[in-house]
Design a protein around this motif. Structure first.
Motif, PDB file in Angstrom:
ATOM      1  N   PRO A  70      -3.037  27.881 -34.933  1.00  0.00           N
ATOM      2  CA  PRO A  70      -3.635  27.192 -36.077  1.00  0.00           C
ATOM      3  C   PRO A  70      -4.931  27.847 -36.547  1.00  0.00           C
ATOM      4  CG  PRO A  70      -2.886  25.611 -34.444  1.00  0.00           C
ATOM      5  CD  PRO A  70      -2.760  26.969 -33.813  1.00  0.00           C
ATOM      6  N   ALA A  74      -0.516  26.102 -38.999  1.00  0.00           N
ATOM      7  CA  ALA A  74      -0.992  24.847 -39.593  1.00  0.00           C
ATOM      8  C   ALA A  74      -1.166  24.940 -41.098  1.00  0.00           C
ATOM      9  CB  ALA A  74      -2.285  24.385 -38.926  1.00  0.00           C
ATOM     10  N   SER A 118       4.722  17.243 -43.210  1.00  0.00           N
ATOM     11  CA  SER A 118       4.248  18.612 -42.954  1.00  0.00           C
ATOM     12  C   SER A 118       4.362  19.496 -44.192  1.00  0.00           C
ATOM     13  CB  SER A 118       5.022  19.241 -41.798  1.00  0.00           C
ATOM     14  OG  SER A 118       6.378  19.442 -42.144  1.00  0.00           O
ATOM     15  N   GLN A 167      -4.978  18.935 -44.353  1.00  0.00           N
ATOM     16  CA  GLN A 167      -5.142  19.256 -42.938  1.00  0.00           C
ATOM     17  C   GLN A 167      -4.111  18.513 -42.095  1.00  0.00           C
ATOM     18  OE1 GLN A 167      -9.195  18.320 -42.022  1.00  0.00           O
ATOM     19  NE2 GLN A 167     -10.038  20.030 -43.202  1.00  0.00           N
ATOM     20  N   HIS A 194      -1.355  20.103 -39.488  1.00  0.00           N
ATOM     21  CA  HIS A 194      -1.242  19.701 -38.085  1.00  0.00           C
ATOM     22  C   HIS A 194       0.164  19.193 -37.770  1.00  0.00           C
ATOM     23  CE1 HIS A 194      -5.375  20.531 -37.619  1.00  0.00           C
ATOM     24  NE2 HIS A 194      -5.864  19.408 -38.109  1.00  0.00           N
ATOM     25  N   ARG A 245       2.434  22.244 -37.332  1.00  0.00           N
ATOM     26  CA  ARG A 245       2.231  22.871 -36.022  1.00  0.00           C
ATOM     27  C   ARG A 245       2.919  22.057 -34.925  1.00  0.00           C
ATOM     28  NH1 ARG A 245       0.898  27.566 -33.096  1.00  0.00           N
ATOM     29  NH2 ARG A 245       0.557  26.831 -30.978  1.00  0.00           N
ATOM     30  N   ALA A 246       2.781  20.745 -34.968  1.00  0.00           N
ATOM     31  CA  ALA A 246       3.419  19.900 -33.958  1.00  0.00           C
ATOM     32  C   ALA A 246       4.937  20.048 -33.992  1.00  0.00           C
ATOM     33  CB  ALA A 246       3.022  18.440 -34.171  1.00  0.00           C
TER      34      ALA A 246
END
Length: 382
Positions: free
Chosen positions: A179, A290, A310, A338, A342, A345-346
């Motif tokens: 990220p 990210a 996302s 943001q 995140h 990325r998850a």
């Protein structure tokens, strides 16, 4: 085992399959990369991977030329004593299947998208389907990068359901793609980035038309293109067209790169309006860093996004809808952007780690190797 890894470009093997080849070597297997010779062939050799040049044209349709390439590949398999072929890209898969069957070498294709023959139906589509039907039924295993493509092959009788298995694309190296904070700039002046070979089927035309629409409301928004131009494909966007877009001030063409990470870090949002994909590696890399994503609700692309969490999904081949989604992104508060990053990325950590792909291939090759040794021992004891 002696394993050949085949694709229609050495660039693809170096950028997308180098970690796999190294993992197989670490397991004690002998690996040779097979593709047309280009600048990345030497990089493969420098990385300790044997390389054999075979001309595999991504856009070629001359039957005599195609047959000669299959013969060249068969010669490499025989000379190298190859015991298993792992193949990628539509041409790489079909060439490997035909060459492997002609000399008794088992093969495992990976369907990373159905290619132009399935996106734009034509007589070539019928030929491709006939070749898949002839060959894939005798593959040891057929990997797919999304369930849409898997179902197409099974329902069309191109492969049997028990042969088929879905992998999470080619995966993303989560240690390399980490990220990065979003750039600090005005919310109405975002940088959008499209990373792909510049082809119409990737939605490049829709991206540019959406840029035209968005910039009418937000003239500070920037639209970048990163990737190869003048690719050998009938769907390629001509360099002259890209230059006209640049002259009009619609896009910035950044050229190709060996390291996409700095460009992803500089972007606020990564866009890929492709008509159909396997699972696009560029979107996996963007999400791993990210970055919010805007892509199409199309096979392969939709797998990379949780819509509204996302990133955002738009309709394929619809520049107006793409433009609306980009405007919707611009209206998001910094905290919402943001949060999207995140969430992406998850999702990558949960479902798309390259390690999942490497482990499955290593297990498959180990099982095949063990089976061959058992069969050889049984034959010798008779």
């Amino acid at each position: 085992m002696r394993v050949a890894v085949v694709s229609n470009t050495a660039w693809y093997l170096f950028n997308f399959r180098l970690n796999l080849m190294r993992a197989l070597q670490a397991d004690g297997h002998e690996v040779v990369a097979v593709a047309p010779a280009d600048a990345y062939a030497e990089r493969l050799r420098a990385a300790g991977i044997g390389f054999e040049p075979v001309p595999i044209s991504g856009g070629g349709t001359n039957p005599l030329v195609e047959l000669q390439s299959v013969r060249r590949l068969r010669g490499v398999l025989r000379r190298r004593g190859v015991e298993l072929v792992l193949s990628y890209t539509p041409k790489g898969n079909l060439y490997s299947a035909l060459a492997g069957l002609s000399c008794g070498v088992p093969f495992v294709p990976n369907v990373s998208g159905l290619g132009r023959a399935f996106i734009r139906r034509s007589p070539v589509t019928l030929v491709a389907q006939a070749l898949y039907r002839l060959t894939f039924g005798r593959a040891l295993r057929v990997f797919f990068q999304n369930n849409d493509d898997l179902n197409v092959f099974v329902h069309a009788g191109l492969a049997r359901a028990e042969q088929c298995e879905r992998l999470p694309g080619s995966g993303v190296d989560l240690r390399r793609f980490t990220p990065a904070p979003l750039p600090q700039r005005p919310a109405d002046a975002p940088v959008f980035l499209l990373v792909a070979r510049l082809m119409w089927d990737k939605g490049v035309g829709e991206y540019v038309e959406a840029a035209r629409r968005v910039r009418q409301r937000h003239p500070q928004a920037r639209f970048r293109l990163l990737g190869f131009v003048d690719v050998a494909n009938p769907s390629a966007v001509p360099r002259a067209q890209v230059e006209r877009w640049e002259a009009e001030g619609l896009v910035e063409y950044l050229g190709p790169t060996d390291d996409v990470r700095p460009f992803l870090a500089e972007a606020d949002c990564v866009v890929l309006p492709s008509y159909r994909e396997g699972v696009p590696r560029t979107l996996l890399e963007a999400a791993a860093m990210a970055r919010p994503i805007v892509t199409t609700d199309a096979p392969g692309c939709r797998d990379t996004v949780i819509d509204g969490q996302s990133g955002l999904l738009c309709r394929p081949a619809d520049a107006a809808d793409l433009g609306d989604k980009l405007l919707r992104f611009i209206d998001l508060a910094p905290q919402a952007r943001q949060a999207m990053g995140h969430a992406g990325r998850a999702l990558m950590e949960r479902s798309f780690s390259e390690q999942l792909v490497l482990d499955r291939y290593r297990q498959l090759v180990s099982d095949i190797s063990a089976h061959r040794k058992t069969a050889q021992t049984a034959a010798c004891s008779r």
